[in-house]
Design a protein around this motif. Structure first.
Motif, PDB file in Angstrom:
ATOM      1  N   THR A 156      -5.409   0.218   1.360  1.00 38.30           N
ATOM      2  CA  THR A 156      -4.321   0.824   2.055  1.00 38.30           C
ATOM      3  C   THR A 156      -4.750   1.116   3.675  1.00 38.30           C
ATOM      4  O   THR A 156      -5.944   1.404   3.628  1.00 38.30           O
ATOM      5  N   VAL A 157      -3.680   0.650   4.330  1.00 39.18           N
ATOM      6  CA  VAL A 157      -3.895   0.776   5.627  1.00 39.18           C
ATOM      7  C   VAL A 157      -2.980   1.772   6.225  1.00 39.18           C
ATOM      8  O   VAL A 157      -1.918   2.070   5.753  1.00 39.18           O
ATOM      9  N   ALA A 210       0.208  -0.810   2.037  1.00 34.96           N
ATOM     10  CA  ALA A 210      -0.501  -1.466   1.036  1.00 34.96           C
ATOM     11  C   ALA A 210       0.110  -3.009   0.996  1.00 34.96           C
ATOM     12  O   ALA A 210       1.311  -3.103   1.643  1.00 34.96           O
ATOM     13  N   PRO A 211      -0.853  -3.921   0.873  1.00 44.03           N
ATOM     14  CA  PRO A 211      -0.382  -5.362   0.941  1.00 44.03           C
ATOM     15  C   PRO A 211       0.511  -5.667  -0.069  1.00 44.03           C
ATOM     16  O   PRO A 211       0.343  -5.475  -1.337  1.00 44.03           O
ATOM     17  N   GLN A 225       5.803   2.525  -2.541  1.00 46.02           N
ATOM     18  CA  GLN A 225       6.624   1.252  -3.331  1.00 46.02           C
ATOM     19  C   GLN A 225       5.525   0.491  -3.945  1.00 46.02           C
ATOM     20  O   GLN A 225       5.828   0.071  -5.209  1.00 46.02           O
ATOM     21  N   VAL A 226       4.494   0.063  -3.361  1.00 44.58           N
ATOM     22  CA  VAL A 226       3.284  -0.687  -4.117  1.00 44.58           C
ATOM     23  C   VAL A 226       3.086  -0.101  -5.351  1.00 44.58           C
ATOM     24  O   VAL A 226       2.697  -0.700  -6.507  1.00 44.58           O
ATOM     25  N   ALA A 268       4.111  -0.444 -12.799  1.00 48.58           N
ATOM     26  CA  ALA A 268       4.965  -1.116 -13.534  1.00 48.58           C
ATOM     27  C   ALA A 268       4.345  -2.449 -13.936  1.00 48.58           C
ATOM     28  O   ALA A 268       5.008  -2.884 -15.153  1.00 48.58           O
ATOM     29  N   ARG A 269       3.451  -3.257 -13.390  1.00 46.99           N
ATOM     30  CA  ARG A 269       2.933  -4.412 -13.888  1.00 46.99           C
ATOM     31  C   ARG A 269       1.831  -4.007 -14.832  1.00 46.99           C
ATOM     32  O   ARG A 269       1.093  -5.142 -15.416  1.00 46.99           O
TER      33      ARG A 269
END
Length: 142
Positions: free
Chosen positions: A66-67, A75-76, A46-47, A53-54
């Motif tokens: 990534t954790v 991801a944060p 998702q991130v 897209a940004r």
């Protein structure tokens, strides 16, 4: 230094002052799961989709933020915050590249005295990229 609950210090050290990493991870897991529940961490797919897209050409995974929790990569969510300059976040992630993803999380989300009590994310929002960069270099030296 005060550590957030998700960055749990083990209660006991093993023989010779070593840390039992399995115990460490077990102690931290409930707080880390809460980061997922509270949507501070999002599924990496998702991130990654929204990051590209940004207009970002770097891969989210290349930022080493990534954790893994319960076998799934996250991801944060702050990577998707429109009030943050993604170039500044990328730069700081690269400055901190030798650290683990959880150590980077600690850096980005913890208040920092050299930033007037702001987190590095707050400093970036306020345009204090130089201060955030100095704080990152100091964090490496700790």
């Amino acid at each position: 230094m005060h550590l957030p609950r998700w960055y749990v210090k083990p209660k006991t050290l093993g023989a010779g002052g070593t840390i039992d990493l399995d115990e460490y991870e077990a102690e931290a897991l409930p707080a880390r799961r809460q980061l997922v529940t509270s949507r501070h961490l999002l599924p990496v797919e998702q991130v990654a989709d929204q990051w590209s897209a940004r207009g970002r050409t770097s891969d989210v995974k290349d930022l080493s933020l990534t954790v893994e929790i319960d076998g799934r990569p996250y991801a944060p969510a702050f990577l998707l915050d429109p009030t943050l300059d993604p170039v500044a976040v990328e730069h700081l992630a690269l400055v901190l590249s030798e650290l683990s993803a959880w150590s980077k999380w600690q850096f980005f989300t913890s208040k920092n005295g050299s930033l007037g009590g702001d987190t590095p994310l707050d400093a970036i929002r306020k345009g204090n990229r130089d201060g955030a960069n100095r704080a990152a270099r100091a964090f490496l030296d700790r």
